[in-house]
Design a protein around this motif. Structure first.
Motif, PDB file in Angstrom:
ATOM      1  N   ALA A  43      45.879 -19.394 -23.860  1.00  0.00           N
ATOM      2  CA  ALA A  43      45.472 -18.276 -24.704  1.00  0.00           C
ATOM      3  C   ALA A  43      46.235 -18.275 -26.019  1.00  0.00           C
ATOM      4  O   ALA A  43      45.673 -17.972 -27.089  1.00  0.00           O
ATOM      5  CB  ALA A  43      45.691 -16.962 -23.961  1.00  0.00           C
ATOM      6  N   ILE A  46      44.780 -20.686 -28.432  1.00  0.00           N
ATOM      7  CA  ILE A  46      43.539 -20.199 -29.044  1.00  0.00           C
ATOM      8  C   ILE A  46      43.835 -19.321 -30.249  1.00  0.00           C
ATOM      9  O   ILE A  46      43.038 -19.258 -31.205  1.00  0.00           O
ATOM     10  CB  ILE A  46      42.702 -19.453 -27.992  1.00  0.00           C
ATOM     11  CG1 ILE A  46      42.247 -20.432 -26.892  1.00  0.00           C
ATOM     12  CG2 ILE A  46      41.496 -18.775 -28.608  1.00  0.00           C
ATOM     13  CD1 ILE A  46      41.541 -19.773 -25.739  1.00  0.00           C
ATOM     14  N   VAL A  47      44.994 -18.634 -30.227  1.00  0.00           N
ATOM     15  CA  VAL A  47      45.368 -17.805 -31.380  1.00  0.00           C
ATOM     16  C   VAL A  47      45.423 -18.661 -32.649  1.00  0.00           C
ATOM     17  O   VAL A  47      44.922 -18.282 -33.720  1.00  0.00           O
ATOM     18  CB  VAL A  47      46.716 -17.104 -31.136  1.00  0.00           C
ATOM     19  CG1 VAL A  47      47.198 -16.412 -32.420  1.00  0.00           C
ATOM     20  CG2 VAL A  47      46.596 -16.101 -30.014  1.00  0.00           C
ATOM     21  N   LEU A  50      41.830 -19.574 -33.758  1.00  0.00           N
ATOM     22  CA  LEU A  50      41.167 -18.440 -34.406  1.00  0.00           C
ATOM     23  C   LEU A  50      41.697 -18.209 -35.817  1.00  0.00           C
ATOM     24  O   LEU A  50      40.944 -17.883 -36.735  1.00  0.00           O
ATOM     25  CB  LEU A  50      41.353 -17.171 -33.566  1.00  0.00           C
ATOM     26  CG  LEU A  50      40.585 -17.113 -32.239  1.00  0.00           C
ATOM     27  CD1 LEU A  50      41.000 -15.882 -31.432  1.00  0.00           C
ATOM     28  CD2 LEU A  50      39.087 -17.089 -32.488  1.00  0.00           C
ATOM     29  N   PHE A  63      33.775 -17.765 -34.034  1.00  0.00           N
ATOM     30  CA  PHE A  63      34.613 -16.858 -33.241  1.00  0.00           C
ATOM     31  C   PHE A  63      34.244 -16.867 -31.756  1.00  0.00           C
ATOM     32  O   PHE A  63      35.109 -16.795 -30.891  1.00  0.00           O
ATOM     33  CB  PHE A  63      34.473 -15.430 -33.799  1.00  0.00           C
ATOM     34  CG  PHE A  63      35.020 -14.365 -32.900  1.00  0.00           C
ATOM     35  CD1 PHE A  63      36.397 -14.174 -32.784  1.00  0.00           C
ATOM     36  CD2 PHE A  63      34.172 -13.560 -32.137  1.00  0.00           C
ATOM     37  CE1 PHE A  63      36.889 -13.184 -31.945  1.00  0.00           C
ATOM     38  CE2 PHE A  63      34.670 -12.579 -31.308  1.00  0.00           C
ATOM     39  CZ  PHE A  63      36.041 -12.392 -31.212  1.00  0.00           C
ATOM     40  N   TRP A  64      32.926 -16.949 -31.439  1.00  0.00           N
ATOM     41  CA  TRP A  64      32.481 -16.665 -30.084  1.00  0.00           C
ATOM     42  C   TRP A  64      32.960 -17.677 -29.045  1.00  0.00           C
ATOM     43  O   TRP A  64      33.308 -17.299 -27.920  1.00  0.00           O
ATOM     44  CB  TRP A  64      30.962 -16.574 -30.073  1.00  0.00           C
ATOM     45  CG  TRP A  64      30.470 -15.526 -31.044  1.00  0.00           C
ATOM     46  CD1 TRP A  64      29.843 -15.722 -32.244  1.00  0.00           C
ATOM     47  CD2 TRP A  64      30.641 -14.111 -30.905  1.00  0.00           C
ATOM     48  NE1 TRP A  64      29.588 -14.544 -32.866  1.00  0.00           N
ATOM     49  CE2 TRP A  64      30.068 -13.513 -32.061  1.00  0.00           C
ATOM     50  CE3 TRP A  64      31.209 -13.295 -29.932  1.00  0.00           C
ATOM     51  CZ2 TRP A  64      30.060 -12.148 -32.252  1.00  0.00           C
ATOM     52  CZ3 TRP A  64      31.186 -11.936 -30.113  1.00  0.00           C
ATOM     53  CH2 TRP A  64      30.622 -11.359 -31.265  1.00  0.00           C
ATOM     54  N   PRO A  66      35.838 -19.696 -28.966  1.00  0.00           N
ATOM     55  CA  PRO A  66      37.243 -19.435 -28.607  1.00  0.00           C
ATOM     56  C   PRO A  66      37.441 -18.086 -27.911  1.00  0.00           C
ATOM     57  O   PRO A  66      38.268 -17.972 -26.998  1.00  0.00           O
ATOM     58  CB  PRO A  66      37.964 -19.487 -29.946  1.00  0.00           C
ATOM     59  CG  PRO A  66      37.099 -20.322 -30.818  1.00  0.00           C
ATOM     60  CD  PRO A  66      35.692 -20.025 -30.390  1.00  0.00           C
ATOM     61  N   ALA A  67      36.682 -17.065 -28.351  1.00  0.00           N
ATOM     62  CA  ALA A  67      36.844 -15.746 -27.730  1.00  0.00           C
ATOM     63  C   ALA A  67      36.448 -15.777 -26.256  1.00  0.00           C
ATOM     64  O   ALA A  67      37.128 -15.193 -25.392  1.00  0.00           O
ATOM     65  CB  ALA A  67      36.001 -14.722 -28.479  1.00  0.00           C
ATOM     66  N   ALA A  68      35.309 -16.438 -25.964  1.00  0.00           N
ATOM     67  CA  ALA A  68      34.875 -16.536 -24.562  1.00  0.00           C
ATOM     68  C   ALA A  68      35.899 -17.302 -23.725  1.00  0.00           C
ATOM     69  O   ALA A  68      36.199 -16.928 -22.576  1.00  0.00           O
ATOM     70  CB  ALA A  68      33.514 -17.222 -24.493  1.00  0.00           C
ATOM     71  N   TRP A  70      39.104 -17.557 -24.347  1.00  0.00           N
ATOM     72  CA  TRP A  70      40.282 -16.701 -24.216  1.00  0.00           C
ATOM     73  C   TRP A  70      40.059 -15.668 -23.103  1.00  0.00           C
ATOM     74  O   TRP A  70      40.938 -15.440 -22.262  1.00  0.00           O
ATOM     75  CB  TRP A  70      40.547 -16.009 -25.561  1.00  0.00           C
ATOM     76  CG  TRP A  70      41.885 -15.318 -25.634  1.00  0.00           C
ATOM     77  CD1 TRP A  70      42.754 -15.075 -24.619  1.00  0.00           C
ATOM     78  CD2 TRP A  70      42.510 -14.775 -26.799  1.00  0.00           C
ATOM     79  NE1 TRP A  70      43.873 -14.411 -25.050  1.00  0.00           N
ATOM     80  CE2 TRP A  70      43.739 -14.227 -26.397  1.00  0.00           C
ATOM     81  CE3 TRP A  70      42.120 -14.706 -28.142  1.00  0.00           C
ATOM     82  CZ2 TRP A  70      44.611 -13.600 -27.303  1.00  0.00           C
ATOM     83  CZ3 TRP A  70      42.996 -14.089 -29.039  1.00  0.00           C
ATOM     84  CH2 TRP A  70      44.220 -13.553 -28.630  1.00  0.00           C
ATOM     85  N   LEU A  71      38.874 -15.048 -23.077  1.00  0.00           N
ATOM     86  CA  LEU A  71      38.576 -14.062 -22.054  1.00  0.00           C
ATOM     87  C   LEU A  71      38.597 -14.690 -20.660  1.00  0.00           C
ATOM     88  O   LEU A  71      39.121 -14.119 -19.703  1.00  0.00           O
ATOM     89  CB  LEU A  71      37.208 -13.425 -22.328  1.00  0.00           C
ATOM     90  CG  LEU A  71      36.762 -12.339 -21.330  1.00  0.00           C
ATOM     91  CD1 LEU A  71      37.756 -11.186 -21.319  1.00  0.00           C
ATOM     92  CD2 LEU A  71      35.358 -11.850 -21.670  1.00  0.00           C
TER      93      LEU A  71
END
Length: 579
Positions: A43, A46-47, A50, A63-64, A66-68, A70-71
Motif C-alpha cells: 500500500a 502505491i502512494v 499515485l 487513479f482507478w 492503483p486505488a482498487a 490499494w483497497l
C-alpha cells in the motif's frame, strides 16, 4: 530470596514445550501477520505511484487501477491482521492455562513444610502475575519477533528498492537501537526481579494480616500492621519506580535516534531530488517506508528489553518447579500392590529422619510394629517429632534411613496415591473449604451416596446441628468454615474422615482449642471413628491417652512405649514383604 540466574534463551527453552504443542497456531499466526505487513508495504508503494502518475500529471484516469489495488491490499491486510492477532492471543491464553496447571500440579506434590518457606501470598503472585510475565517471553515474543523482524526486512527491502543511499542512512541507526536495548534490558531484568520479589512479599503480608484480622483488632495492632504493609508497599513502589525510570528513558532514547535518522533522510532526500536522482513520489514512499521501519526496529529492541525483564519472573517459577517433591517412582517389582482389604498393620524399621537443610535428626532408630486396629497415642514435648511420624507415614517426606511398612509392604515402593488412599488425616486445624456443608463432608469421598454421607454425619454427631441450618447440608460453610463454630467445624471434619473408611488414621490434636463441653461432645464420635482402625492419636489430652491401647512417648528423636492393656506386638504380626 535468591533465585537461580538464567539467561533469556535458557528461560525460553525451559517453557517452550508448553507452547510447542500449539506450534501450528503459532506458525499460522506468524504467517498471517507477515502477510499483513506485506500488504502495508504494498500500500505504501502505491502512494508513490499515485503521487507520480496521478497527482503530479493530474491524470484521473490513472487513479482507478492503483486505488482498487490499494483497497484490495487493505482488506487482505485487515483480515490477515485480525486472524493472526486472534491466533496469537489464543496461543498465549492456552500457554497461560497450561503453565498455571503445571506449576499448581507440581505444588500439590511438594511437602507442605516446603511450601511454607514461600508464603501463600507469594505463591499466589507467582501463579498469577509471574506466569503472565513469562507468557510475554515464551508465547507472545516468538510471534512478535518473527513478525517484527519480517516487517523490518520487508520495509528495509522496499526502502532499498526506492533509494539504497537513503536506506543505508536509515539502517545506520539499527546498531544504536540494538545496543541500547541490550543495556536497558540488563538493567530492567534486575529491576523486575526486585519488583516481583517485593510483590510476593507484600501479597504474603496482606494475606497473613487479613487472615488474622480478628487477632489484629482484638489486640489493637492495626497501626503496627498498617506500618508493615506500608513499609513493604513502599519497597514495592520503589522497585516499580525503578522500572518506570528505565522505561521512561528507553522510549525517548529510541525516539531521539529515530528523529536524527529522519532529519538525515530528509536532508539527503532533498539533495537527491535537486539532482534528479529521486522523484517527489519516491521520497514520499520512502518516508512512509521509514515510518513503518523505525517502529519495527523499535519493537525488536523492546522485545530484547521485555525478554530480559520476563526472565526474572521465569527464575521465580523455576525456583518453584525445582522445589523437591515426594518421589513417586514406578512401583518396584519386589513390592507388590497392597492386598485388599488393607488391614492397617504399620511397621517402622530403624527409621531416622532429618528435615532438608537441617543437620538435626528429628527421629533416629525408631522401631515399631503396630498391629491392625490398635489405638496408639503419640505424646511428647513440642518439636519432639510427633507430627513427623504422621508425615512420614503419609509420605510427605521420605525417611533418611530405614523403612516404613504398611501390611508388610514398603510404602517407598508404592505409588503415593495408593498409600494415601488407605490413610485418613484429621489435622489439628479442621481445614474446611468455602463451599457447602455437603461438599466439605463429601471431600473425603466424592462418590459416596447420600445415605453414606448422612450416616457419617450422624456418627460424627453433626447431623443434628446441620439439620437446623437454613439449607441443611446445602448451607454454606463459609471461608475456612467461618459460618460454623469451632466444635461444629471439628464435627464436620470428623464426618469427612469417617466417610473415607480408610484402615489407618492419623489424628493430630483432635481436641485442641475446644472447650470442655465441645471436647466431651466429640469423644463419642472419636471412639466411633477409631473403632476397628489403626489410629495414631497425637495428643497432650490425658483423657485421650487413657483410652489408648499403646502410648508412644517421643523425646530427643527416640521412642519409648507403654501398653496400658496391650503389648506392642499384640495381635497378628504384619505380613513380611514379598521377595
Amino acid at each position: 530470596m535468591r533465585h537461580a540466574r538464567i539467561s533469556p534463551p535458557a528461560a525460553f527453552r525451559t517453557f517452550w514445550p508448553l507452547v510447542s504443542v500449539n506450534r501450528a497456531a503459532v506458525l499460522v499466526s506468524a504467517v498471517l501477520l507477515m502477510v499483513a505487513a506485506g500488504c502495508d508495504a504494498g500500500a505504501i508503494g502505491i502512494v508513490g505511484v499515485l503521487t507520480d502518475d496521478v497527482l503530479t500529471p493530474s491524470d484521473l484516469a490513472a487513479f482507478w487501477g492503483p486505488a482498487a489495488l490499494w483497497l484490495g491490499l487493505a482488506v487482505t491486510g485487515a483480515v490477515a491482521s485480525a486472524a493472526g492477532g486472534y491466533l496469537a492471543g489464543w496461543t498465549s491464553e492456552h500457554f497461560l492455562l497450561g503453565l498455571r496447571d503445571r506449576v499448581f500440579q507440581h505444588l500439590q506434590a511438594v511437602p507442605p513444610d516446603a511450601l511454607d518457606r514461600f508464603g501463600t501470598g507469594d505463591l499466589v503472585a507467582r501463579l498469577t502475575g509471574d506466569i503472565e510475565t513469562v507468557e510475554s517471553l515464551v508465547a507472545s515474543a516468538p510471534v512478535e519477533l518473527i513478525t517484527s523482524a519480517a516487517g523490518a526486512v520487508v520495509f528495509a527491502v522496499a526502502a532499498f528498492w526506492t533509494s539504497w543511499q537513503l536506506a543505508l542512512i536509515t539502517l545506520s541507526a539499527a546498531p544504536l537501537i540494538w545496543f541500547a536495548a541490550r543495556w536497558f534490558g540488563t538493567l530492567m531484568r534486575s529491576a523486575t526481579r526486585a519488583e516481583r520479589d517485593s510483590n510476593g512479599r507484600l501479597a504474603t503480608l496482606l494475606e497473613e494480616s487479613l487472615a488474622n484480622m480478628t487477632l489484629v483488632q482484638a489486640y489493637g495492632r492495626q497501626q503496627a500492621e498498617r506500618g508493615k504493609v506500608h513499609r513493604e508497599g513502599r519497597n514495592w513502589m520503589r522497585a516499580g519506580l525503578r522500572q518506570i525510570r528505565l522505561s521512561s528513558v528507553y522510549g525517548p532514547t529510541g525516539e531521539l535516534v529515530e528523529t536524527v535518522s529522519v532529519l538525515a533522510v530528509i536532508g539527503a532526500g532533498a539533495w537527491q531530488i535537486s539532482e534528479h536522482h529521486l522523484s517527489v513520489g519516491g521520497l514520499l514512499s520512502f518516508a512512509a517506508f521509514l515510518g513503518y521501519l523505525h517502529p519495527k526496529l523499535q519493537e525488536l529492541g523492546e522485545i530484547v528489553v521485555s525478554a530480559s525483564s520476563a526472565t526474572a519472573a521465569c527464575e521465580r517459577l523455576i525456583e518453584v518447579l525445582r522445589t523437591g517433591t515426594v518421589r513417586d517412582d514406578a512401583p518396584r517389582p519386589e513390592v507388590p500392590p497392597l492386598a485388599e482389604p488393607v488391614r492397617g498393620a504399620v511397621t517402622f524399621e530403624d527409621v531416622g529422619f532429618s528435615y532438608p537443610g537441617s543437620g538435626r535428626a528429628v527421629l533416629h532408630g525408631v522401631r515399631l510394629a503396630i498391629a491392625p486396629g490398635l489405638l496408639v497415642a503419640v505424646t511428647g514435648p513440642s518439636g519432639a517429632g510427633k507430627s513427623t511420624l504422621g508425615k512420614l507415614l503419609l509420605r510427605f517426606h521420605e525417611p533418611s534411613r530405614g523403612r516404613i511398612l504398611l501390611d508388610g509392604r514398603d510404602i517407598a515402593g508404592l505409588p503415593v496415591d495408593e498409600v494415601r488412599r488407605h490413610i485418613t488425616l484429621l489435622p489439628q486445624d479442621s481445614m474446611l473449604f468455602d463451599g457447602t456443608v455437603r461438599e466439605n463432608i463429601l471431600y473425603g469421598r466424592p462418590d459416596a451416596t447420600e445415605a453414606d454421607m448422612i450416616a457419617a454425619a450422624v456418627a460424627a454427631d453433626a447431623h443434628g446441628f446441620v439439620s437446623t441450618l437454613p439449607d441443611g447440608y446445602d448451607s454454606p460453610a463459609g471461608k475456612r468454615g467461618n459460618n460454623l463454630s469451632g466444635g461444629q467445624r471439628r464435627r464436620i471434619a470428623l464426618a469427612r474422615a469417617m466417610l473415607r473408611t480408610a484402615p489407618v488414621l492419623i489424628l493430630d490434636e483432635p481436641t485442641a482449642g475446644l472447650d470442655d463441653d465441645s471436647t466431651a461432645r466429640i469423644m463419642a464420635p472419636l471412639r466411633r471413628l477409631t473403632a476397628g482402625r489403626t489410629a495414631f492419636l497425637i495428643t497432650h489430652d490425658l483423657r485421650l491417652t487413657a483410652q489408648a491401647d499403646l502410648v508412644l512417648h517421643l523425646s530427643d528423636g527416640t521412642v519409648t512405649m507403654t501398653a496400658p492393656g496391650l503389648s506392642a506386638r499384640t495381635g497378628p504380626e504384619p505380613e513380611p514383604e514379598a521377595a
